[in-house]
Design a protein around this motif. Structure first.
Motif, PDB file in Angstrom:
ATOM      1  N   GLU A 162       0.842  -1.192   0.000  1.00  0.00           N
ATOM      2  CA  GLU A 162       0.000   0.000   0.000  1.00  0.00           C
ATOM      3  C   GLU A 162       0.872   1.235   0.000  1.00  0.00           C
ATOM      4  O   GLU A 162       1.902   1.294   0.672  1.00  0.00           O
ATOM      5  CB  GLU A 162      -0.927   0.019   1.214  1.00  0.00           C
ATOM      6  CG  GLU A 162      -1.924   1.172   1.187  1.00  0.00           C
ATOM      7  CD  GLU A 162      -2.927   1.118   2.321  1.00  0.00           C
ATOM      8  OE1 GLU A 162      -2.791   1.928   3.270  1.00  0.00           O
ATOM      9  OE2 GLU A 162      -3.838   0.272   2.269  1.00  0.00           O
ATOM     10  N   ARG A 163       0.452   2.236  -0.773  1.00  0.00           N
ATOM     11  CA  ARG A 163       1.169   3.508  -0.804  1.00  0.00           C
ATOM     12  C   ARG A 163       0.159   4.624  -1.022  1.00  0.00           C
ATOM     13  O   ARG A 163      -1.003   4.381  -1.341  1.00  0.00           O
ATOM     14  CB  ARG A 163       2.219   3.511  -1.908  1.00  0.00           C
ATOM     15  CG  ARG A 163       1.655   3.598  -3.328  1.00  0.00           C
ATOM     16  CD  ARG A 163       2.773   3.755  -4.336  1.00  0.00           C
ATOM     17  NE  ARG A 163       2.314   4.200  -5.623  1.00  0.00           N
ATOM     18  CZ  ARG A 163       2.496   3.533  -6.747  1.00  0.00           C
ATOM     19  NH1 ARG A 163       3.095   2.354  -6.733  1.00  0.00           N
ATOM     20  NH2 ARG A 163       2.059   4.032  -7.900  1.00  0.00           N
ATOM     21  N   THR A 164       0.631   5.866  -0.861  1.00  0.00           N
ATOM     22  CA  THR A 164      -0.213   7.038  -1.069  1.00  0.00           C
ATOM     23  C   THR A 164       0.420   7.919  -2.132  1.00  0.00           C
ATOM     24  O   THR A 164       1.590   8.287  -2.022  1.00  0.00           O
ATOM     25  CB  THR A 164      -0.368   7.838   0.237  1.00  0.00           C
ATOM     26  OG1 THR A 164      -0.874   6.973   1.259  1.00  0.00           O
ATOM     27  CG2 THR A 164      -1.322   8.994   0.042  1.00  0.00           C
ATOM     28  N   ASP A 165      -0.342   8.224  -3.186  1.00  0.00           N
ATOM     29  CA  ASP A 165       0.116   9.133  -4.232  1.00  0.00           C
ATOM     30  C   ASP A 165      -0.640  10.449  -4.124  1.00  0.00           C
ATOM     31  O   ASP A 165      -1.786  10.481  -3.663  1.00  0.00           O
ATOM     32  CB  ASP A 165      -0.108   8.536  -5.620  1.00  0.00           C
ATOM     33  CG  ASP A 165       0.917   7.456  -5.969  1.00  0.00           C
ATOM     34  OD1 ASP A 165       1.669   7.030  -5.065  1.00  0.00           O
ATOM     35  OD2 ASP A 165       0.960   7.033  -7.134  1.00  0.00           O
ATOM     36  N   ARG A 175       2.540  14.738  -7.866  1.00  0.00           N
ATOM     37  CA  ARG A 175       3.488  15.550  -7.117  1.00  0.00           C
ATOM     38  C   ARG A 175       4.239  14.772  -6.052  1.00  0.00           C
ATOM     39  O   ARG A 175       5.297  15.220  -5.593  1.00  0.00           O
ATOM     40  CB  ARG A 175       2.759  16.724  -6.458  1.00  0.00           C
ATOM     41  CG  ARG A 175       2.338  17.800  -7.433  1.00  0.00           C
ATOM     42  CD  ARG A 175       3.531  18.466  -8.075  1.00  0.00           C
ATOM     43  NE  ARG A 175       3.160  19.495  -9.025  1.00  0.00           N
ATOM     44  CZ  ARG A 175       4.035  20.170  -9.767  1.00  0.00           C
ATOM     45  NH1 ARG A 175       5.319  19.897  -9.648  1.00  0.00           N
ATOM     46  NH2 ARG A 175       3.631  21.088 -10.623  1.00  0.00           N
ATOM     47  N   GLY A 176       3.697  13.633  -5.637  1.00  0.00           N
ATOM     48  CA  GLY A 176       4.399  12.920  -4.583  1.00  0.00           C
ATOM     49  C   GLY A 176       3.897  11.523  -4.356  1.00  0.00           C
ATOM     50  O   GLY A 176       2.883  11.089  -4.916  1.00  0.00           O
ATOM     51  N   GLN A 177       4.647  10.822  -3.519  1.00  0.00           N
ATOM     52  CA  GLN A 177       4.310   9.453  -3.154  1.00  0.00           C
ATOM     53  C   GLN A 177       4.905   9.168  -1.776  1.00  0.00           C
ATOM     54  O   GLN A 177       6.020   9.586  -1.479  1.00  0.00           O
ATOM     55  CB  GLN A 177       4.899   8.499  -4.189  1.00  0.00           C
ATOM     56  CG  GLN A 177       4.576   7.042  -3.984  1.00  0.00           C
ATOM     57  CD  GLN A 177       5.165   6.177  -5.089  1.00  0.00           C
ATOM     58  OE1 GLN A 177       6.200   5.551  -4.901  1.00  0.00           O
ATOM     59  NE2 GLN A 177       4.522   6.159  -6.245  1.00  0.00           N
ATOM     60  N   VAL A 178       4.140   8.478  -0.949  1.00  0.00           N
ATOM     61  CA  VAL A 178       4.612   8.084   0.378  1.00  0.00           C
ATOM     62  C   VAL A 178       4.430   6.579   0.508  1.00  0.00           C
ATOM     63  O   VAL A 178       3.333   6.059   0.312  1.00  0.00           O
ATOM     64  CB  VAL A 178       3.849   8.822   1.495  1.00  0.00           C
ATOM     65  CG1 VAL A 178       4.309   8.338   2.864  1.00  0.00           C
ATOM     66  CG2 VAL A 178       4.046  10.336   1.372  1.00  0.00           C
TER      67      VAL A 178
END
Length: 229
Positions: A162-165, A175-178
């Protein structure tokens, strides 16, 4: 009973009016359509089977800088080389085995779970613009990331990660990814998008973790066959 009902309705209307209006979130399809348009369109990316990037890498927490090269080849092969002068940081795959090399010359295979996630993230062509390649995608909120208003998107990959974009509301650009890691989380910020042969690519990529930042600055991009070696 009738009076109580009217009073309850009136109270509900007052409460509703006092709350700030929530922004309408786009569907997953709408979000990825806007993203595709922002980076040049799915048709422009569909013909890409090879890609090469060159630039610099700055490891801020050592601190040390060097040259950066990365090559992609369909369907999911890649090779990255960061030459720090005193040694190289490398990573690559033939499409099944993923390996990494350290400045001391040691080379190791990536564990199967990490390798599967890496292969999912290093596709060529326009596959990166297709949300159906993931097991689950949900647009969950609108919030600020890297100083701009973004849509927050929770993604579960088919390998189970699982990740957050984050996609910018105004432009549609990612713009980003966590990504959660055993040591906490790794945050990646994509900045300074520029067009190369009609396809927009972030030319400044900042990877942040508990140690500090690694800053990749891309100076050139080509879409021609790479040296097979």
């Amino acid at each position: 009973m009738r009076f109580f009902g009217h009073a309850a309705v009136a109270a509900a209307l007052v409460l509703s009016a006092s709350r700030p209006a929530q922004a309408q979130l786009p569907s997953v399809g709408q979000l990825y359509d806007k993203y595709a348009a922002a980076v040049g369109g799915r048709d422009a990316w569909a013909t890409v089977s090879e890609r090469g990037e060159k630039g610099t890498a700055n490891i801020t927490f050592i601190p040390i800088s060097g040259t950066y090269e990365r090559y992609y080849s369909a369907p999911n092969r890649f090779r990255m080389i960061i030459d720090l002068g005193m040694g190289k940081v490398e990573q690559g795959t033939d499409g099944s085995t993923v390996w990494s090399g350290q400045p001391d010359g040691s080379i190791a295979k990536m564990p199967p779970a990490d390798a599967a996630y890496s292969l999912e993230n290093n596709v060529t062509g326009n596959a990166f613009l297709d949300p159906s390649r993931f097991a689950k995608v949900a647009v969950v909120a609108q919030e600020e990331f890297d100083g701009v208003s973004c849509y927050k998107v929770i993604i579960t990959t088919k390998s189970g990660r699982e990740r957050t974009d984050y996609f910018e509301v105004a432009t549609g650009l990612r713009r980003g990814q966590v990504v959660p890691t055993p040591a906490g989380e790794q945050k990646t910020t994509y900045q300074d998008y520029k067009a190369f042969e009609g396809k927009s690519i972030a030319t400044r990529i900042v990877q942040s973790n508990g140690q500090g930042d690694i800053i990749i600055t891309i100076a050139s991009v080509v879409f021609t066959p790479s040296d097979p070696k």
